[in-house]
Scaffold this motif. Structure first.
Motif, PDB file in Angstrom:
ATOM      1  N   LYS A 158       0.918  -1.228  -0.018  1.00  0.00           N
ATOM      2  CA  LYS A 158      -0.145   0.104   0.117  1.00  0.00           C
ATOM      3  C   LYS A 158       1.086   1.132  -0.011  1.00  0.00           C
ATOM      4  CE  LYS A 158      -4.292   1.677   2.157  1.00  0.00           C
ATOM      5  NZ  LYS A 158      -4.882   1.773   0.797  1.00  0.00           N
ATOM      6  N   CYS A 159       0.628   1.987  -0.929  1.00  0.00           N
ATOM      7  CA  CYS A 159       1.245   3.284  -1.190  1.00  0.00           C
ATOM      8  C   CYS A 159       3.119   3.271  -1.434  1.00  0.00           C
ATOM      9  CB  CYS A 159       1.271   4.133  -0.009  1.00  0.00           C
ATOM     10  SG  CYS A 159      -0.710   4.822   0.017  1.00  0.00           S
ATOM     11  N   LYS A 160       3.155   1.907  -1.748  1.00  0.00           N
ATOM     12  CA  LYS A 160       4.825   1.805  -1.887  1.00  0.00           C
ATOM     13  C   LYS A 160       5.231   1.076  -3.394  1.00  0.00           C
ATOM     14  CE  LYS A 160       6.116   2.315   2.617  1.00  0.00           C
ATOM     15  NZ  LYS A 160       4.583   2.437   3.293  1.00  0.00           N
ATOM     16  N   HIS A 161       6.250   0.890  -3.661  1.00  0.00           N
ATOM     17  CA  HIS A 161       6.679   0.205  -4.604  1.00  0.00           C
ATOM     18  C   HIS A 161       7.890  -0.751  -4.104  1.00  0.00           C
ATOM     19  CE1 HIS A 161       5.257   4.134  -6.306  1.00  0.00           C
ATOM     20  NE2 HIS A 161       4.618   3.316  -7.221  1.00  0.00           N
ATOM     21  N   TYR A 162       7.405  -2.063  -4.112  1.00  0.00           N
ATOM     22  CA  TYR A 162       8.491  -2.952  -3.659  1.00  0.00           C
ATOM     23  C   TYR A 162       8.858  -4.171  -4.579  1.00  0.00           C
ATOM     24  CZ  TYR A 162       8.108  -1.164   1.320  1.00  0.00           C
ATOM     25  OH  TYR A 162       8.295  -0.419   2.348  1.00  0.00           O
ATOM     26  N   SER A 163      10.162  -4.522  -4.331  1.00  0.00           N
ATOM     27  CA  SER A 163      10.484  -5.750  -5.246  1.00  0.00           C
ATOM     28  C   SER A 163       9.925  -7.114  -4.458  1.00  0.00           C
ATOM     29  CB  SER A 163      12.116  -5.584  -5.615  1.00  0.00           C
ATOM     30  OG  SER A 163      12.486  -5.923  -4.071  1.00  0.00           O
ATOM     31  N   VAL A 164      10.166  -8.110  -5.274  1.00  0.00           N
ATOM     32  CA  VAL A 164       9.743  -9.366  -4.862  1.00  0.00           C
ATOM     33  C   VAL A 164      10.621  -9.541  -3.497  1.00  0.00           C
ATOM     34  CG1 VAL A 164       9.589 -11.889  -4.967  1.00  0.00           C
ATOM     35  CG2 VAL A 164       8.903 -10.476  -6.969  1.00  0.00           C
ATOM     36  N   LYS A 165      11.731  -9.310  -3.784  1.00  0.00           N
ATOM     37  CA  LYS A 165      13.008  -9.700  -2.400  1.00  0.00           C
ATOM     38  C   LYS A 165      12.445  -8.853  -1.032  1.00  0.00           C
ATOM     39  CE  LYS A 165      17.840  -9.315  -1.314  1.00  0.00           C
ATOM     40  NZ  LYS A 165      19.058  -9.062  -1.748  1.00  0.00           N
ATOM     41  N   LYS A 166      11.924  -7.425  -1.226  1.00  0.00           N
ATOM     42  CA  LYS A 166      11.484  -6.687  -0.245  1.00  0.00           C
ATOM     43  C   LYS A 166      10.125  -7.230   0.396  1.00  0.00           C
ATOM     44  CE  LYS A 166      11.744  -3.254   2.507  1.00  0.00           C
ATOM     45  NZ  LYS A 166      12.703  -3.066   3.610  1.00  0.00           N
ATOM     46  N   ILE A 167       9.397  -7.661  -0.717  1.00  0.00           N
ATOM     47  CA  ILE A 167       8.007  -8.255  -0.040  1.00  0.00           C
ATOM     48  C   ILE A 167       8.108  -9.324   0.640  1.00  0.00           C
ATOM     49  CG2 ILE A 167       5.837  -9.125  -0.887  1.00  0.00           C
ATOM     50  CD1 ILE A 167       5.953  -7.245  -3.383  1.00  0.00           C
ATOM     51  N   LEU A 168       9.135 -10.211   0.079  1.00  0.00           N
ATOM     52  CA  LEU A 168       9.274 -11.424   0.805  1.00  0.00           C
ATOM     53  C   LEU A 168       9.967 -11.249   2.078  1.00  0.00           C
ATOM     54  CD1 LEU A 168       9.591 -14.663   1.043  1.00  0.00           C
ATOM     55  CD2 LEU A 168      11.680 -14.486  -0.134  1.00  0.00           C
ATOM     56  N   SER A 169      10.866 -10.227   2.278  1.00  0.00           N
ATOM     57  CA  SER A 169      11.402 -10.174   3.710  1.00  0.00           C
ATOM     58  C   SER A 169      10.536  -9.501   4.570  1.00  0.00           C
ATOM     59  CB  SER A 169      12.678  -8.907   3.176  1.00  0.00           C
ATOM     60  OG  SER A 169      12.983  -8.549   4.748  1.00  0.00           O
ATOM     61  N   LEU A 170       9.524  -8.725   4.027  1.00  0.00           N
ATOM     62  CA  LEU A 170       8.465  -8.039   4.905  1.00  0.00           C
ATOM     63  C   LEU A 170       7.358  -9.202   5.216  1.00  0.00           C
ATOM     64  CD1 LEU A 170       8.091  -4.700   3.448  1.00  0.00           C
ATOM     65  CD2 LEU A 170       9.254  -4.961   5.467  1.00  0.00           C
ATOM     66  N   LEU A 171       7.124  -9.970   4.322  1.00  0.00           N
ATOM     67  CA  LEU A 171       6.225 -10.855   4.617  1.00  0.00           C
ATOM     68  C   LEU A 171       6.617 -11.894   5.576  1.00  0.00           C
ATOM     69  CD1 LEU A 171       3.248 -12.133   3.861  1.00  0.00           C
ATOM     70  CD2 LEU A 171       4.555 -13.450   2.353  1.00  0.00           C
ATOM     71  N   ILE A 199      -3.330  -5.474  -7.477  1.00  0.00           N
ATOM     72  CA  ILE A 199      -1.930  -5.115  -7.582  1.00  0.00           C
ATOM     73  C   ILE A 199      -1.461  -4.673  -8.769  1.00  0.00           C
ATOM     74  CG2 ILE A 199      -0.806  -6.970  -7.561  1.00  0.00           C
ATOM     75  CD1 ILE A 199       0.429  -6.022  -5.011  1.00  0.00           C
ATOM     76  N   LYS A 200      -0.649  -3.910  -8.971  1.00  0.00           N
ATOM     77  CA  LYS A 200       0.137  -3.535 -10.108  1.00  0.00           C
ATOM     78  C   LYS A 200       1.420  -3.709 -10.249  1.00  0.00           C
ATOM     79  CE  LYS A 200      -0.110   0.485 -13.298  1.00  0.00           C
ATOM     80  NZ  LYS A 200      -0.511   1.704 -13.887  1.00  0.00           N
ATOM     81  N   LYS A 201       1.816  -4.355 -11.360  1.00  0.00           N
ATOM     82  CA  LYS A 201       3.421  -4.841 -11.458  1.00  0.00           C
ATOM     83  C   LYS A 201       3.851  -3.522 -12.336  1.00  0.00           C
ATOM     84  CE  LYS A 201       6.332  -8.068 -13.557  1.00  0.00           C
ATOM     85  NZ  LYS A 201       6.266  -9.525 -14.175  1.00  0.00           N
ATOM     86  N   ILE A 202       5.112  -3.088 -11.929  1.00  0.00           N
ATOM     87  CA  ILE A 202       5.781  -1.949 -12.662  1.00  0.00           C
ATOM     88  C   ILE A 202       7.247  -2.458 -12.987  1.00  0.00           C
ATOM     89  CG2 ILE A 202       6.698   0.509 -12.555  1.00  0.00           C
ATOM     90  CD1 ILE A 202       4.675   0.220  -9.844  1.00  0.00           C
ATOM     91  N   LYS A 203       7.563  -2.138 -14.102  1.00  0.00           N
ATOM     92  CA  LYS A 203       9.073  -2.428 -14.546  1.00  0.00           C
ATOM     93  C   LYS A 203       9.958  -1.303 -14.150  1.00  0.00           C
ATOM     94  CE  LYS A 203       9.023  -6.513 -16.523  1.00  0.00           C
ATOM     95  NZ  LYS A 203       9.912  -7.616 -16.671  1.00  0.00           N
ATOM     96  N   GLY A 204      11.174  -1.650 -13.236  1.00  0.00           N
ATOM     97  CA  GLY A 204      11.799  -0.436 -12.869  1.00  0.00           C
ATOM     98  C   GLY A 204      13.366  -0.552 -13.531  1.00  0.00           C
ATOM     99  N   TYR A 250       5.926  -3.864  -7.250  1.00  0.00           N
ATOM    100  CA  TYR A 250       4.535  -4.026  -7.308  1.00  0.00           C
ATOM    101  C   TYR A 250       3.965  -2.855  -6.400  1.00  0.00           C
ATOM    102  CZ  TYR A 250       5.499  -8.387  -9.172  1.00  0.00           C
ATOM    103  OH  TYR A 250       5.904  -9.375 -10.136  1.00  0.00           O
ATOM    104  N   GLU A 251       2.696  -2.541  -6.477  1.00  0.00           N
ATOM    105  CA  GLU A 251       2.068  -1.239  -5.856  1.00  0.00           C
ATOM    106  C   GLU A 251       0.567  -1.553  -5.737  1.00  0.00           C
ATOM    107  OE1 GLU A 251       1.908   2.560  -7.670  1.00  0.00           O
ATOM    108  OE2 GLU A 251       1.747   1.616  -9.833  1.00  0.00           O
ATOM    109  N   THR A 252      -0.281  -1.037  -4.907  1.00  0.00           N
ATOM    110  CA  THR A 252      -1.635  -1.195  -4.751  1.00  0.00           C
ATOM    111  C   THR A 252      -2.440   0.083  -5.564  1.00  0.00           C
ATOM    112  OG1 THR A 252      -1.692  -0.115  -2.671  1.00  0.00           O
ATOM    113  CG2 THR A 252      -1.508  -2.454  -2.681  1.00  0.00           C
ATOM    114  N   ASN A 253      -1.602   1.031  -6.034  1.00  0.00           N
ATOM    115  CA  ASN A 253      -2.328   2.141  -6.828  1.00  0.00           C
ATOM    116  C   ASN A 253      -2.397   1.599  -8.091  1.00  0.00           C
ATOM    117  OD1 ASN A 253      -3.201   4.417  -7.951  1.00  0.00           O
ATOM    118  ND2 ASN A 253      -1.358   5.700  -7.208  1.00  0.00           N
ATOM    119  N   ILE A 254      -3.950   1.276  -8.549  1.00  0.00           N
ATOM    120  CA  ILE A 254      -4.087   0.716  -9.898  1.00  0.00           C
ATOM    121  C   ILE A 254      -4.703   1.640 -10.709  1.00  0.00           C
ATOM    122  CG2 ILE A 254      -4.052  -1.763  -9.062  1.00  0.00           C
ATOM    123  CD1 ILE A 254      -7.009  -1.639  -8.810  1.00  0.00           C
ATOM    124  N   GLY A 255      -4.955   2.886 -10.053  1.00  0.00           N
ATOM    125  CA  GLY A 255      -5.618   3.914 -10.973  1.00  0.00           C
ATOM    126  C   GLY A 255      -4.832   4.569 -11.996  1.00  0.00           C
TER     127      GLY A 255
END
Length: 126
Positions: free
Chosen positions: A25-38, A63-68, A75-80
Motif C-alpha cells: 500500500k502506497c509503496k513500490h516494492y520488489s519481490v525480495k523486499k515483499i518476501l522479507s516483510l512477509l 495489485i499492479k506490476k511496474i518495471k523499474g 509492485y504497488e496497490t495504486n491501480i488507478g
C-alpha cells in the motif's frame, strides 16, 4: 495432521494476499523486499509463494506490476491511472497524477480506443 493445521493451511493463501496488499500500500516494492516483510509475520513464506500470490493479485486487479531500472519488477496497490517518475541513480519510483481526461487530449490513430496507460519518465532527483 490436526484439523487446526488443515484449516491454517487452507486459509494461509488468503492471509498472504491480505498481508501483501498491506505491504504494498502506497509503496513500490520488489519481490525480495515483499518476501522479507512477509516473513516478519509468516516466517515459512517462500519466494515461490510470493511470486504466485503477486501473479494472482495482479491478474485479479488488486495489485499492479511496474518495471523499474534493469527491468526489475516492483509492485504497488495504486491501480488507478497515474504515471511513474523513476530515479535512475537510486531506482526509487515516484507516482504522479496524470492530467484529467488524458485519453481525450492525446491524438491517437484513427479508430484507436485507449483502454489504459503505462507512462514512465526516467531521470534523476536533484
Amino acid at each position: 495432521m490436526s484439523i487446526v493445521r488443515i484449516i491454517i493451511n487452507i486459509m494461509r493463501p488468503k492471509l498472504y494476499d491480505e498481508e501483501i496488499i498491506k505491504i504494498c500500500k502506497c509503496k513500490h516494492y520488489s519481490v525480495k523486499k515483499i518476501l522479507s516483510l512477509l516473513q516478519e509475520k509468516f516466517s515459512e513464506a517462500s519466494q515461490a509463494t510470493v511470486y504466485r500470490t503477486l501473479r494472482s493479485l495482479a491478474e485479479e486487479g488488486s495489485i499492479k506490476k511496474i518495471k523499474g531500472i534493469d527491468d526489475e519488477a516492483y509492485y504497488e496497490t495504486n491501480i488507478g491511472d497515474h504515471g511513474h517518475a523513476i530515479d535512475q541513480k537510486t531506482g526509487k519510483i515516484h507516482d504522479f497524477e496524470l492530467p484529467k481526461n488524458i485519453f481525450k487530449k492525446v491524438k491517437f490513430p484513427k479508430n484507436f480506443s485507449a483502454e489504459f496507460s503505462d507512462i514512465k519518465f526516467y531521470g534523476n532527483m536533484e
